[in-house]
Design an enzyme around this catalytic site. Structure first.
Site: not given
Length: 397
Positions: A47, A49-52, A74, A234, A243, A273
């Site tokens: 994972g 390619s984005t974010g964290f 992607e 959440y 989670k 965000v």
């Protein structure tokens, strides 16, 4: 072509290659500015390619000089059609990494599948031998189970009863009330199947079976808890169940890694965000208020600041990794400060369409959202033609 943001709900249908590239460069410069981290040297980011996940890859490469392999799913660009932002992010990262003399290769495909796990294993064997850090940062709404071939879809629902609270349309700034129907047992099971810990454990099992985890290797997955305010939708909803499963899986993985003195952690990160968080009712309003408070207090962090602090102040200090009573790394510590949360809770009561411009940071929210897709980046001229077809240098076919 001249590329502009085209919105559909909480999704942007276009991405800007030069904006994404500048965003990546800015993150690289931030990590370099903070100095070296005595951290990992061979890293797999699932994972990436984005974010964290992207921030984890950048921090490993530019904080510790690590060789990195990134796995993601992607959409490639085509003539007249932009790629998904993660494609452009990765293209930019690899271009910068290779220019800096850093090893970086990537695999594009379904990380839940056995095929992509096998391809990754072969790449590690051929190029790195072993890895000493595995980051698990997948955010997908759907998972096809590799054994049963059942397609599981996650849901964003409360458990036990209908949940009603405020939310905001971050495009218009309109604050309204929303009601979300409770999840069924099937909803819960599907969400855990997609977003729980099973796939993380499958990755670690597959890597360990091939002796690809170095002595003392660490693996980290990312989670979120949040305040009482967002609990029903959440942490005590379907995502929270997933989670919980992810966090329980960390202990199971840690047991399996004892013979190589390996470690498995869940890092609880700050509300930020992301495409995923923008899709969850209530969360955008909470984040816009949180941003206002944390910026005023001087403790606001973006994704790269969070992950750089995780590596430098938690994972690679040379001392034992500090964890809470449930064994989790808490990098959400500034968000969850009592004074911060008390101020956010007070603003929540006051939040209306009329008051939000003064008490919240909706412009900051919108800007962060658009920057995920390469828009509203200061150094980019969006009136210029840009080449939408960009290749990823180290993509393994």
């Amino acid at each position: 072509m001249i590329i502009e943001p085209r919105m559909r709900g909480f999704i942007c249908l276009t991405a800007h290659p030069e904006g994404c590239a500048q965003n990546v460069k800015n993150q690289i410069e931030y990590v370099k500015s903070k100095g070296a981290i005595n951290g990992p040297k061979k890293v797999l980011v699932i994972g990436a390619s984005t974010g964290f996940g992207l921030a984890s890859r950048i921090t490993a490469a530019y904080g510790s000089g690590a060789s990195t392999i990134g796995v993601f799913f992607e959409k490639a660009p085509s003539e007249g059609k932009t790629a998904s932002p993660g494609w452009y992010n990765t293209a930019a990262f690899e271009k910068e990494a290779h220019a800096a003399g850093l090893y970086a290769k990537s695999i594009n495909g379904d990380a839940f599948s056995k095929e992509i796990k096998d391809k990754t294993i072969e790449l590690i064997k051929a190029d790195l031998g072993q890895v000493d850090l595995v980051i698990y940062s997948l955010a997908s709404p759907v998972r096809k189970h590799p054994d049963t071939e059942v397609l599981h879809r996650s849901t964003l629902k409360p458990i036990g009863g209908t949940y009603t609270n405020k939310t905001v349309d971050f495009h218009t700034g309109k604050v309204s009330e929303i009601s979300i129907e409770p999840a069924t047992e099937e909803d819960i099971a599907n969400t855990v199947a997609v977003m729980g810990g099973e796939d993380w454990a499958m990755w670690i099992d597959a890597l360990k079976a091939e002796n690809l985890l170095a002595e003392g290797a660490t693996t980290v997955a990312y989670s979120y808890i949040g305040p009482a305010l967002t609990e029903p939708v959440y942490r005590k909803g379907t995502i929270g169940r997933a989670k919980d499963d992810l966090e329980a899986t960390a202990f199971k993985i840690a047991d399996k890694l004892k013979d190589i003195e390996g470690k498995a952690y869940v890092s609880v990160n700050k509300a930020l965000v992301t495409q995923a968080s923008s899709a969850i009712p209530v969360i955008p309003l909470y984040i816009s208020l949180l941003y206002k408070v944390m910026k005023a207090e001087g403790v606001h962090e973006g994704t790269i600041e969070q992950i750089q602090r995780l590596y430098a102040n938690r994972l690679y200090t040379g001392n034992a990794v500090p964890v809470d009573e449930k064994g989790r790394i808490r990098i959400d510590d500034w968000e969850m400060r009592e004074d911060i949360q008390a101020k956010v809770a007070k603003l929540w009561e006051e939040a209306t369409t009329e008051t939000l411009p003064a008490i919240g940071d909706l412009p900051g929210y919108r800007s962060d959202f658009l920057s995920l897709f390469g828009f509203e980046i200061d150094q980019v001229d969006y009136q210029k033609d840009t080449q939408e077809v960009v290749e990823i240098e180290g993509l393994v076919n």
